[in-house]
Design a protein around this motif. Structure first.
Motif, mmCIF file in Angstrom:
data_model
loop_
_atom_site.group_PDB
_atom_site.id
_atom_site.type_symbol
_atom_site.label_atom_id
_atom_site.label_comp_id
_atom_site.label_asym_id
_atom_site.label_seq_id
_atom_site.Cartn_x
_atom_site.Cartn_y
_atom_site.Cartn_z
ATOM 1 N N ARG A 3 -28.628 -1.979 11.265
ATOM 2 C CA ARG A 3 -28.725 -3.209 10.472
ATOM 3 C C ARG A 3 -29.146 -2.812 9.065
ATOM 4 N N ILE A 4 -28.375 -3.237 8.118
ATOM 5 C CA ILE A 4 -28.674 -2.962 6.711
ATOM 6 C C ILE A 4 -28.890 -4.303 6.028
ATOM 7 N N ASP A 5 -30.096 -4.511 5.518
ATOM 8 C CA ASP A 5 -30.398 -5.770 4.837
ATOM 9 C C ASP A 5 -29.770 -5.809 3.450
ATOM 10 N N SER A 6 -29.806 -4.697 2.763
ATOM 11 C CA SER A 6 -29.166 -4.640 1.453
ATOM 12 C C SER A 6 -28.781 -3.196 1.151
ATOM 13 N N MET A 7 -27.746 -3.073 0.345
ATOM 14 C CA MET A 7 -27.276 -1.747 -0.031
ATOM 15 C C MET A 7 -26.790 -1.837 -1.471
ATOM 16 N N ARG A 8 -27.155 -0.852 -2.246
ATOM 17 C CA ARG A 8 -26.699 -0.790 -3.638
ATOM 18 C C ARG A 8 -25.940 0.512 -3.812
ATOM 19 N N LEU A 9 -24.689 0.390 -4.158
ATOM 20 C CA LEU A 9 -23.865 1.559 -4.426
ATOM 21 C C LEU A 9 -23.637 1.663 -5.917
ATOM 22 N N GLN A 10 -23.782 2.852 -6.424
ATOM 23 C CA GLN A 10 -23.476 3.088 -7.828
ATOM 24 C C GLN A 10 -22.257 3.996 -7.848
ATOM 25 N N VAL A 41 -36.091 2.360 8.991
ATOM 26 C CA VAL A 41 -36.308 2.948 7.680
ATOM 27 C C VAL A 41 -36.406 1.811 6.665
ATOM 28 N N LYS A 42 -37.473 1.792 5.918
ATOM 29 C CA LYS A 42 -37.650 0.737 4.910
ATOM 30 C C LYS A 42 -36.661 0.914 3.764
ATOM 31 N N SER A 43 -36.464 2.152 3.332
ATOM 32 C CA SER A 43 -35.499 2.418 2.269
ATOM 33 C C SER A 43 -35.062 3.870 2.353
ATOM 34 N N ALA A 44 -33.903 4.129 1.834
ATOM 35 C CA ALA A 44 -33.370 5.482 1.802
ATOM 36 C C ALA A 44 -32.580 5.638 0.517
#
Length: 74
Positions: A3-10, A41-44
Motif C-alpha cells: 500500500r502506497i499512500d503517496s509517491m512523488r516521481l521526479q 515503511v514511513k518513507s523511502a
C-alpha cells in the motif's frame, strides 16, 4: 499487500507526458510482486534510476519498482 499512500516521481525533462502512465505502472509492478512478509515503511527515498530515453513506460516503471523494493527490503 503493498500500500502506497503517496509517491512523488521526479522524471527528467521530456517525460512530462509519460509521468502518469509510468506512476500507474510502478504501482502495478509493485503489486505483481507483493512481499511474502509484512513491512511497514514511513518513507523511502530511491536515488536516480538510469534509463534509456527509448525505454518503454513499462520498462522504466519496472526499474523504478525494483529500486523501491531494494530500498524497503522486499
Amino acid at each position: 499487500m503493498i500500500r502506497i499512500d503517496s509517491m512523488r516521481l521526479q522524471l527528467p525533462a521530456g517525460f512530462e507526458g509519460r509521468a502518469d502512465g509510468i506512476a500507474r505502472l510502478v504501482g502495478e509492478s509493485l503489486t505483481q510482486r507483493a512481499p511474502e512478509r509484512s513491512v511497514q515503511v514511513k518513507s523511502a527515498s530511491v536515488g536516480p534510476v538510469n534509463v534509456e530515453r527509448q525505454a518503454s513506460d513499462r520498462q522504466i516503471a519496472a526499474m523504478i519498482a525494483a529500486s523501491i523494493r531494494r530500498e524497503v527490503g522486499v
